[in-house]
Design an enzyme around this catalytic site. Sequence first.
Site, PDB file in Angstrom:
ATOM      1  N   LYS A   1       0.850  -1.205   0.000  1.00  0.00           N
ATOM      2  CA  LYS A   1       0.000   0.000   0.000  1.00  0.00           C
ATOM      3  C   LYS A   1       0.883   1.253   0.000  1.00  0.00           C
ATOM      4  O   LYS A   1       2.091   1.177   0.273  1.00  0.00           O
ATOM      5  CB  LYS A   1      -0.910  -0.020   1.230  1.00  0.00           C
ATOM      6  CG  LYS A   1      -0.160  -0.004   2.552  1.00  0.00           C
ATOM      7  CD  LYS A   1      -1.062  -0.362   3.726  1.00  0.00           C
ATOM      8  CE  LYS A   1      -0.270  -0.374   5.019  1.00  0.00           C
ATOM      9  NZ  LYS A   1      -1.065  -0.942   6.132  1.00  0.00           N
TER      10      LYS A   1
ATOM     11  N   ARG B   1     -10.400  -0.218  15.608  1.00  0.00           N
ATOM     12  CA  ARG B   1     -10.380   0.682  14.467  1.00  0.00           C
ATOM     13  C   ARG B   1     -11.355   0.085  13.464  1.00  0.00           C
ATOM     14  O   ARG B   1     -12.513   0.437  13.461  1.00  0.00           O
ATOM     15  CB  ARG B   1      -8.939   0.803  13.938  1.00  0.00           C
ATOM     16  CG  ARG B   1      -8.712   1.939  12.995  1.00  0.00           C
ATOM     17  CD  ARG B   1      -7.259   1.988  12.537  1.00  0.00           C
ATOM     18  NE  ARG B   1      -6.800   0.717  11.938  1.00  0.00           N
ATOM     19  CZ  ARG B   1      -5.612   0.539  11.401  1.00  0.00           C
ATOM     20  NH1 ARG B   1      -4.725   1.511  11.379  1.00  0.00           N
ATOM     21  NH2 ARG B   1      -5.282  -0.614  10.873  1.00  0.00           N
TER      22      ARG B   1
ATOM     23  N   TYR C   1      15.562  29.771   7.970  1.00  0.00           N
ATOM     24  CA  TYR C   1      14.327  30.427   8.426  1.00  0.00           C
ATOM     25  C   TYR C   1      14.262  30.463   9.947  1.00  0.00           C
ATOM     26  O   TYR C   1      14.542  29.457  10.610  1.00  0.00           O
ATOM     27  CB  TYR C   1      13.099  29.687   7.903  1.00  0.00           C
ATOM     28  CG  TYR C   1      12.882  29.851   6.423  1.00  0.00           C
ATOM     29  CD1 TYR C   1      12.550  31.091   5.877  1.00  0.00           C
ATOM     30  CD2 TYR C   1      13.002  28.761   5.576  1.00  0.00           C
ATOM     31  CE1 TYR C   1      12.332  31.238   4.512  1.00  0.00           C
ATOM     32  CE2 TYR C   1      12.788  28.892   4.212  1.00  0.00           C
ATOM     33  CZ  TYR C   1      12.461  30.123   3.684  1.00  0.00           C
ATOM     34  OH  TYR C   1      12.256  30.262   2.336  1.00  0.00           O
TER      35      TYR C   1
ATOM     36  N   MET D   1      12.077  23.976   2.185  1.00  0.00           N
ATOM     37  CA  MET D   1      11.381  23.140   1.198  1.00  0.00           C
ATOM     38  C   MET D   1      12.350  22.366   0.305  1.00  0.00           C
ATOM     39  O   MET D   1      12.145  21.184   0.026  1.00  0.00           O
ATOM     40  CB  MET D   1      10.454  24.007   0.337  1.00  0.00           C
ATOM     41  CG  MET D   1       9.591  23.195  -0.608  1.00  0.00           C
ATOM     42  SD  MET D   1       8.553  24.199  -1.669  1.00  0.00           S
ATOM     43  CE  MET D   1       7.431  24.939  -0.509  1.00  0.00           C
TER      44      MET D   1
END
Length: 358
Positions: free
Chosen positions: A35, A130, A254, A302
Site C-alpha cells: 500500500k 479501528r 528560516y 522546502m
Amino acid sequence: MSRAVRATINLSALKHNWDAACAHAPRSRVLAVVKADAYGHGAARVAGALSGAQAFGVAGIDEAVALREAGIRAPICLLSGFQESAELPVMARHAIGSVVHEETQIEDLQAARLDRPIAVWLKIDSGMHRLGFAPAQVEAAVARLVAVPAVGELRLMSHFANADDTADDYTAAQLKCFLDIAVKYKYACSIANSAGVVAWPDTHLDWVRPGIMLYGASPLLGRAAVDLGLQPVMSLTSRIIAVRTLQAGDPIGYGGDWVCPAATRVAIIACGYGDGYPRHAPSGTPVWIAGRAAPLVGRVSMDLLAVDLAAHPEAQVGTPVELWGAHLPVDTVAHHAGTIAYELLCGVTARVPRDTLA
Ligand SMILES: *Cc1c(COP(=O)(O)O)cnc(C)c1O
C-alpha cells in the site's frame, strides 16, 4: 536533468528481506503489503520483484487497479476494504479481493450481481478498535457472507495494535480473542504484520502480512533493523550544492533558530520537506557524508537543508550525501524527527526520481 536528490530502490535488499520474512514464517503464505506505493518504494516495481508473493495488500481500489495495469497477476486484497458498491464490478473484473469490516459492505455484496465472486477477508476487531466486527457480531456476519453469491473464498483476519512492543501482553490477548473465534470455522486465518512475523511466531497462522520489514526498517521498538537481519531498500541521497564559512553569531535558515557558536563550515544540501525530508527534524539529526554522520543545523526548508561540516574538512560542493538508507538507518532519522520510518518512507514526494538498483 533534475536536482540531485533521488531515492534509489535496492531490489536485492528487498528480496533479502522477503526471504527473511519467509524464513520466519515457513509454514505460512505471505501477503506482501504494498500500500501507499509500497511505502514510497514504487508498488509496481516492488510487486514485480516479489514474484514469490502469494498475494499483495493495498489500501484501496486505485492502488489495486494500478498493479493490474502494471501486469501484476497475483491475488490482491484491499486492506481498508472497498468503500462503495461501484467498486465491486471493477474488483470482480480484476480479481481483486477485499477486507470486509462493516455491515454496509455486506449489504453492498448482497445487492451485487457480479460475473465472478470476490475473495473476502472478514475483519474481526480483536482489540485495536479501528476496523472490524466485534467478536459478538462475527457469527452473524459469517452466516450472511456465506449466503451471498458475490462472495468467493472467505478468510478471517485481524490486526495488532501493539505488536511492535515485545513486552506488551496486549498482542497475546488479541491473538487469543481472534483464535477463540477462528477455531469455530475452517477458514484460513491471518493476523501477523511485520512485528508478528519477526517477534510473535504463534501469530503466523495461515497467512502473514509483512509490510515495513520488506523495506528494511525495523518493525520492533528499540531494535535496529540490521540486528533483525534486514537490509535497507531505499536510499535517499543528494549532493552538497554550496559550502559556506559562517561566523560566530550567524543564524542559519528560516527563523534563525540555530546560531553558529563559532566560525563554522556549513554545507547546503539539495533536499528539503518538498522532497519528503521531515521539516520537524531538529538540529543534530544525522546526515551521512563521506562515511560518517554530520549534524543537521537550523530549520529544514522546502528544497534545502544545512549541516555542520566541522568533522568533514574534505567535504565540498558536489560531495554526495545520504539522508537515510544503506549507511544511515531511516529508523534513526525518524527517531530524531519524532516519527516512524513508515511516515518518512511514504512521504518521499513525487518530484524525487526513483532509481532502481537490481
Ligand atoms: C499496513 C498493514 C500491514 C503491514 O504492517 P507492517 O507493520 O508494515 O508490517 C498488515 N496488515 C494490514 C491490515 C495493514 O493495513
